[in-house]
Design a protein around this motif. Structure first.
Motif: not given
Lengths: 337, 96
Positions: B48-49, B67-71, B74
């Protein structure tokens, strides 16, 4: 809220604490879950003594978010030890690690500030595993002389972990259980609350009860049903899961609209059905995509791919549905259809 | 697109690995496992990076664009023209 517990003036470098969670603590946790004064659920950064710690007692490191600190101290009931609270600006360990505030610099700085070297005889710190996204263990050792031991992900596993200081593979894997997802719903609701009220009231006045209920349901599907049903919705992408859920939620409303007007022309009725599905499923899909940030497994590159692939599609679907709604409403006013 | 999460930016160089085992300790998704001579990349697609492995690898044998996988963050960053999104203390933050 009296969450910023201060012991300034007592002259102690070590703030005493217990494993007891009071009613006031529980109430504070409840408010935090509802996003009330989001950034203010903090404890004072520094060194805390749990029970009767000696220089040999273990040192646990956590964030200065009340839910993090209280979770740790309550899990350590019956243990003597130190809790080193970093200043993460009231953010939990993992999110703070992601932005770097639960990080190498702050940890090294906090070790110096509290004079930890003179308080404990050993040189080991136990950190939550999820703090590793912000902390470089070898860097901390080089700069402070303290070795880092990454404990389990969940505080509930700490007592078991402390027996051997070895974590099982299960302790090292992040989970996203139904309970984990349920506790996120209140704050998701507060995010959409203004949209919920405006669209609910506005559409009731413009289009009537059915239209208002349909859109409110699509929004609630995105922030309540979606977190609950996440693992069972088909397809890997959040957007497509959302399209499917939104489409399913739309069915009773479009059927009511279709069957409720037996005298209307077939193409007008079909148009309302198509419009309903386009608008409702794109609304739910957009909210579903926004849930990615609350999950513990979506990668940034994956979310970026989803945004580029599906946001334009959502916009086109929503826009087309909206245009159709305007045209059909005008037809209804002028042509009596 | 069938699966947006099938590939990611994780890169592992076994040549550089000193087999200290820290990557399999810090990874919350079991991407790495301990091996005989070097760490094994067992489920790269689960990454999940978060960047924990790269940050803690003393041999710099792991690279990932973390980084943060947050739509939400972004999309907001794209609309406001600000740089890389992170969770903040503001009320619209994605993190709880």
């Amino acid at each position: 809220m009296s969450e910023y517990k201060t012991t300034a003036g007592t002259g102690d470098r070590i703030h005493p604490t217990t494993s007891t969670i009071t009613f006031a603590d529980h109430w504070g946790h409840f408010l935090a879950r509802w996003g009330y004064r989001r950034g203010e659920h903090r404890v004072e950064p520094g060194l805390y003594g749990l029970g009767n710690p000696s220089p040999d007692s273990p040192v646990f490191v956590t964030a200065n978010y009340t839910l993090s600190f209280d979770g740790l101290r309550s899990a350590l009931a019956g243990f003597d030890g130190y809790i080193l609270v970093l200043d993460t600006e009231g953010i939990n360990v993992w999110c703070a690690a992601g932005k770097g505030t639960f990080g190498t610099d702050e940890l090294v700085h906090r070790i110096e500030l509290t004079g930890l070297k003179e308080i404990v005889s050993h040189r080991t710190l136990i950190l939550p595993q999820l703090g590793a996204a912000g902390v470089s263990a070898h860097e901390v050792e080089k700069r402070s002389g303290f070795c880092i031991e990454y404990g389990p992900i969940r505080v509930a596993d700490l007592p078991k972990y402390l027996e051997t200081h070895e974590a099982t593979p299960e302790m090292r894997r992040v989970t996203f259980t139904l309970r984990d997802r349920l506790v996120l719903i209140p704050v998701e609701l507060t995010h959409v609350f203004p949209a919920l009220v405006i669209s609910g009231v506005g559409l009731f006045l413009l289009g009537g009860l059915l239209v208002s209920l349909a859109v409110v349901s699509a929004i609630l599907a995105g922030v309540v049903l979606f977190p609950i049903l996440l693992p069972w919705l088909p397809t890997p992408n959040f957007s497509t899961k959302g399209f499917i859920l939104g489409g399913a939620v739309a069915i009773p409303f479009v059927l009511t609209a279709f069957l409720g007007h037996p005298q209307g022309a077939w193409w007008v009725k079909a148009g309302w059905v198509l419009m309903g599905i386009l608008v409702l499923s794109s609304v739910t899909a957009f909210l579903a995509l926004n849930f990615t940030g609350s999950t513990p497994f979506t990668s940034r590159s994956g979310v970026r791919r989803e945004i580029f692939a599906y946001i334009p599609l959502m916009a086109v679907m929503f826009g087309t549905g909206l245009c159709m709604a305007v045209v059909f409403s005008l037809l209804r006013v002028w042509g009596g259809r | 697109m069938l699966n947006a999460y099938r590939s990611n930016t994780l890169q592992y160089d076994p040549e550089g690995c000193i087999n200290c085992g820290i990557c399999s300790v810090v990874c919350p998704h079991g991407v790495f496992a301990t091996g005989d001579g070097v760490a094994q990349l067992v489920s790269p697609q689960a990454c999940m990076e978060c960047g924990a492995c790269q940050l803690n690898c003393p041999a710099e044998a792991i690279q990932v664009e973390s980084g943060v996988g947050c739509a939400t963050a972004m999309i907001r960053a794209a609309l406001t023209g600000k740089k890389e999104p992170v969770c903040g203390t503001d009320s619209s933050s994605c993190c709880s």
